[in-house]
Design a protein around this motif. Structure first.
Motif, PDB file in Angstrom:
ATOM      1  N   LEU A 191     -10.296  -6.826   3.372  1.00 44.36           N
ATOM      2  CA  LEU A 191      -9.481  -5.855   3.798  1.00 44.36           C
ATOM      3  C   LEU A 191      -8.159  -6.579   3.765  1.00 44.36           C
ATOM      4  O   LEU A 191      -7.990  -7.623   4.336  1.00 44.36           O
ATOM      5  CB  LEU A 191      -9.650  -4.925   5.052  1.00 44.36           C
ATOM      6  CG  LEU A 191     -10.642  -4.171   4.623  1.00 44.36           C
ATOM      7  CD1 LEU A 191     -10.969  -3.497   6.116  1.00 44.36           C
ATOM      8  CD2 LEU A 191     -10.434  -3.196   3.962  1.00 44.36           C
ATOM      9  N   PRO A 192      -6.742  -6.014   3.399  1.00 45.04           N
ATOM     10  CA  PRO A 192      -5.486  -6.585   3.512  1.00 45.04           C
ATOM     11  C   PRO A 192      -5.160  -6.321   5.153  1.00 45.04           C
ATOM     12  O   PRO A 192      -5.369  -5.599   5.681  1.00 45.04           O
ATOM     13  CB  PRO A 192      -4.632  -5.642   2.537  1.00 45.04           C
ATOM     14  CG  PRO A 192      -5.364  -4.288   2.350  1.00 45.04           C
ATOM     15  CD  PRO A 192      -6.702  -4.619   2.454  1.00 45.04           C
ATOM     16  N   VAL A 193      -4.198  -7.264   5.513  1.00 51.10           N
ATOM     17  CA  VAL A 193      -3.599  -7.010   6.744  1.00 51.10           C
ATOM     18  C   VAL A 193      -2.419  -7.011   6.597  1.00 51.10           C
ATOM     19  O   VAL A 193      -1.496  -7.797   5.669  1.00 51.10           O
ATOM     20  CB  VAL A 193      -4.091  -8.682   7.647  1.00 51.10           C
ATOM     21  CG1 VAL A 193      -3.359  -8.320   9.043  1.00 51.10           C
ATOM     22  CG2 VAL A 193      -5.529  -8.928   7.725  1.00 51.10           C
ATOM     23  N   ILE A 194      -1.785  -6.094   7.309  1.00 50.84           N
ATOM     24  CA  ILE A 194      -0.430  -5.958   7.258  1.00 50.84           C
ATOM     25  C   ILE A 194       0.096  -5.813   8.620  1.00 50.84           C
ATOM     26  O   ILE A 194      -0.391  -5.648   9.827  1.00 50.84           O
ATOM     27  CB  ILE A 194      -0.059  -4.607   6.466  1.00 50.84           C
ATOM     28  CG1 ILE A 194      -0.555  -3.424   7.199  1.00 50.84           C
ATOM     29  CG2 ILE A 194      -0.511  -4.821   4.897  1.00 50.84           C
ATOM     30  CD1 ILE A 194      -0.362  -1.957   6.437  1.00 50.84           C
ATOM     31  N   THR A 195       1.503  -6.209   8.695  1.00 53.78           N
ATOM     32  CA  THR A 195       2.197  -6.132  10.187  1.00 53.78           C
ATOM     33  C   THR A 195       3.550  -5.584   9.976  1.00 53.78           C
ATOM     34  O   THR A 195       4.090  -5.171   8.768  1.00 53.78           O
ATOM     35  CB  THR A 195       2.792  -7.644  10.429  1.00 53.78           C
ATOM     36  OG1 THR A 195       3.001  -7.599  11.532  1.00 53.78           O
ATOM     37  CG2 THR A 195       3.567  -8.221   9.251  1.00 53.78           C
ATOM     38  N   ALA A 196       3.703  -4.713  11.040  1.00 48.87           N
ATOM     39  CA  ALA A 196       5.084  -4.109  11.113  1.00 48.87           C
ATOM     40  C   ALA A 196       6.393  -5.002  11.447  1.00 48.87           C
ATOM     41  O   ALA A 196       6.401  -5.490  12.321  1.00 48.87           O
ATOM     42  CB  ALA A 196       4.913  -2.908  12.176  1.00 48.87           C
ATOM     43  N   GLY A 197       7.275  -4.737  10.553  1.00 51.03           N
ATOM     44  CA  GLY A 197       8.464  -5.565  10.667  1.00 51.03           C
ATOM     45  C   GLY A 197       9.624  -4.562  11.317  1.00 51.03           C
ATOM     46  O   GLY A 197       9.236  -3.361  11.673  1.00 51.03           O
ATOM     47  N   GLU A 198      10.911  -4.938  11.331  1.00 51.44           N
ATOM     48  CA  GLU A 198      11.752  -3.987  12.064  1.00 51.44           C
ATOM     49  C   GLU A 198      12.207  -2.923  11.099  1.00 51.44           C
ATOM     50  O   GLU A 198      12.344  -1.852  11.461  1.00 51.44           O
ATOM     51  CB  GLU A 198      13.034  -5.249  12.066  1.00 51.44           C
ATOM     52  CG  GLU A 198      14.181  -4.364  12.793  1.00 51.44           C
ATOM     53  CD  GLU A 198      15.505  -5.251  12.972  1.00 51.44           C
ATOM     54  OE1 GLU A 198      16.519  -4.974  13.386  1.00 51.44           O
ATOM     55  OE2 GLU A 198      15.450  -6.565  12.892  1.00 51.44           O
ATOM     56  N   LYS A 199      12.151  -3.012   9.889  1.00 53.38           N
ATOM     57  CA  LYS A 199      12.450  -2.208   8.659  1.00 53.38           C
ATOM     58  C   LYS A 199      11.200  -1.715   8.069  1.00 53.38           C
ATOM     59  O   LYS A 199      11.433  -0.278   7.432  1.00 53.38           O
ATOM     60  CB  LYS A 199      13.632  -2.399   7.801  1.00 53.38           C
ATOM     61  CG  LYS A 199      15.101  -2.912   8.877  1.00 53.38           C
ATOM     62  CD  LYS A 199      15.968  -3.139   7.886  1.00 53.38           C
ATOM     63  CE  LYS A 199      17.530  -3.240   8.482  1.00 53.38           C
ATOM     64  NZ  LYS A 199      18.615  -3.656   7.578  1.00 53.38           N
ATOM     65  N   SER A 200      10.331  -2.591   7.733  1.00 50.91           N
ATOM     66  CA  SER A 200       9.139  -2.139   6.935  1.00 50.91           C
ATOM     67  C   SER A 200       8.307  -2.949   7.425  1.00 50.91           C
ATOM     68  O   SER A 200       8.239  -4.026   7.879  1.00 50.91           O
ATOM     69  CB  SER A 200       9.621  -2.183   5.389  1.00 50.91           C
ATOM     70  OG  SER A 200       9.894  -3.642   4.992  1.00 50.91           O
ATOM     71  N   ALA A 201       6.784  -2.558   6.586  1.00 42.82           N
ATOM     72  CA  ALA A 201       5.668  -3.445   6.744  1.00 42.82           C
ATOM     73  C   ALA A 201       5.697  -4.713   5.725  1.00 42.82           C
ATOM     74  O   ALA A 201       6.320  -4.291   4.784  1.00 42.82           O
ATOM     75  CB  ALA A 201       4.357  -2.562   6.733  1.00 42.82           C
ATOM     76  N   SER A 202       5.014  -5.673   6.164  1.00 44.50           N
ATOM     77  CA  SER A 202       4.723  -6.627   5.088  1.00 44.50           C
ATOM     78  C   SER A 202       3.324  -7.066   5.221  1.00 44.50           C
ATOM     79  O   SER A 202       2.634  -6.781   6.075  1.00 44.50           O
ATOM     80  CB  SER A 202       5.793  -7.816   5.230  1.00 44.50           C
ATOM     81  OG  SER A 202       5.599  -8.341   6.705  1.00 44.50           O
ATOM     82  N   VAL A 203       3.040  -7.930   4.210  1.00 45.10           N
ATOM     83  CA  VAL A 203       1.608  -8.398   4.319  1.00 45.10           C
ATOM     84  C   VAL A 203       1.467  -9.741   4.971  1.00 45.10           C
ATOM     85  O   VAL A 203       2.220 -10.403   5.080  1.00 45.10           O
ATOM     86  CB  VAL A 203       1.051  -8.572   2.675  1.00 45.10           C
ATOM     87  CG1 VAL A 203      -0.163  -9.479   2.585  1.00 45.10           C
ATOM     88  CG2 VAL A 203       1.343  -7.597   1.839  1.00 45.10           C
ATOM     89  N   ALA A 204       0.346  -9.688   5.743  1.00 46.69           N
ATOM     90  CA  ALA A 204       0.100 -10.750   6.671  1.00 46.69           C
ATOM     91  C   ALA A 204      -1.248 -11.628   6.629  1.00 46.69           C
ATOM     92  O   ALA A 204      -1.728 -12.226   7.385  1.00 46.69           O
ATOM     93  CB  ALA A 204       0.161 -10.495   7.911  1.00 46.69           C
ATOM     94  N   GLY A 205      -1.937 -11.376   5.172  1.00 47.82           N
ATOM     95  CA  GLY A 205      -3.044 -12.079   4.693  1.00 47.82           C
ATOM     96  C   GLY A 205      -4.199 -11.093   4.292  1.00 47.82           C
ATOM     97  O   GLY A 205      -3.973  -9.947   3.945  1.00 47.82           O
TER      98      GLY A 205
END
Length: 374
Positions: A191-205
């Motif tokens: 499964l994709p891992v995503i992280t929440a940034g200050e303005k938007s989510a990004s991929v984390a592995g």
């Protein structure tokens, strides 16, 4: 039995809790779900539901600008109770027929959620095209991401995953794909891992699983290699470097991977043949007309070595963690069914000794006429 995979496959039928039974309800009495996060907090299930805010003030274009969703939360001993509490706080029925995204919080992704099986098994409706991912921390953080004030943040996250899979930095996994993995005897899910940034989510592995255990989260390089080996790459960027031209940016125009598993000298071998077409896009030093045939050959070799290293890293990350998310067992069943029949019952112990026989062939389709350095 792969208990966590059973749980995940059952979650495939999570999406239309209300289903067609809500169709007769007035739209104003429904809360139309676009995404849902599921967390485990203090031994309770907590859901964060992102739904359309149909009561947003304004008219015409004004009403359809900025974020048009709202988040609601519910908690309980299981998903059923958490959803019921979310409905109560909204005073509306939750309609999951539009849902596009499920996000598991990391704590939940690493845990068993057997107590929720009964409710999910009794779900009357299901959708097979829902994207599923894992939050690096809590799923609620992803649901709360404004995604640069996108109309529907969940849609923005799905676009991120779809684009990422084609270009080498993410995977896009649907509930239907998870069900297919569950039905296969040896395959493991990812499964994709995503992280929440200050303005938007990004991929984390990429989270890879060994049966019912979260085995490892692949880093950026292994994710790229995983996508190459899985024949998911459509385009992307490779960065290599040599002494004469410095850093060289290469665009992937197309890529094709063919794989075939066999047993040789008592070990499982995954044969992979990758053919990739490249374009030189940018160089740190030098001019495009200074590139000779020998230079092209050297750059080609650098690209092939880079792809090989990405793939080898991904292969080892998977096999050494006893995770067959590359579906090597499935390939062996196709090309050597007798060997598969002998080995599949002990697959978890067979997989770590598997080896990768990889051939990478890069060709330059064209050279960008604007490619020049200082």
């Amino acid at each position: 039995m792969k208990s966590f995979k059973i749980i995940i496959s059952v979650l495939l039928i999570l999406l239309l809790f209300s289903g067609c039974s809500d169709a007769s309800n007035n739209l104003k009495d429904l809360s139309i779900v676009e995404g849902m996060g599921i967390d485990l907090r203090d031994d309770e299930i907590v859901i964060t539901v992102q739904s359309l805010n149909l009561s947003k003030e304004g008219f015409g274009a004004e009403a359809l600008s900025g974020n048009i969703t709202m988040n609601s939360e519910g908690n309980g001993r299981n998903i059923s109770e958490a959803i019921a509490n979310a409905k109560e706080s909204l005073s509306k029925e939750l309609f999951f027929g539009q849902n596009q995204l499920i996000v598991f919080g990391m704590e939940l992704a690493k845990s068993y959620i057997n107590e929720n099986l009964d409710y999910l098994l009794r779900s009357a409706d299901s959708r097979m095209d829902v994207s599923v991912c894992v939050a690096e921390n809590e799923a609620a953080e992803i649901m709360e991401s404004k995604e640069n004030d996108a109309l529907v943040p969940s849609e923005s996250i799905i676009s991120l995953l779809e684009l990422g899979e084609k270009s080498g930095f993410a995977v896009d996994v649907t509930t239907n794909e998870l069900l297919n993995v569950y039905l296969d005897k040896t395959s493991d899910m990812y499964l994709p891992v995503i992280t929440a940034g200050e303005k938007s989510a990004s991929v984390a592995g990429v989270a890879i699983y060994n049966d019912n255990e979260l085995a490892k989260v692949l880093d950026k390089n292994s994710t790229y290699g995983f996508l190459f080996l899985s024949n998911k790459i459509s385009y992307g960027v490779l960065n290599v470097e040599n002494e004469e031209f410095g850093k060289i940016g290469l665009n992937i125009i197309s890529s094709l991977t063919k794989t075939r598993a066999s047993v040789e000298d008592g070990r499982v071998v995954l044969h992979a043949d990758i053919k990739t077409q490249l374009m030189i896009d940018a160089m740190e030093r030098g001019l495009i007309n200074a590139i000779t045939r020998d230079n092209l050959y050297e750059i080609k070799e650098l690209a092939q070595e880079l792809i090989w290293s990405y793939c080898q890293s991904a292969f080892l990350d998977c096999t050494q963690n006893k995770s067959d998310c590359l579906r090597i067992g499935e390939s062996l069943a196709m090309f050597s069914p007798n060997d598969y029949a002998k080995l599949s019952d002990d697959w978890e112990n067979v997989l770590p000794s598997a080896v990768l026989d990889l051939k990478v062939n890069c060709e330059f389709k064209k050279i960008n006429e604007n490619s020049k350095g200082n």
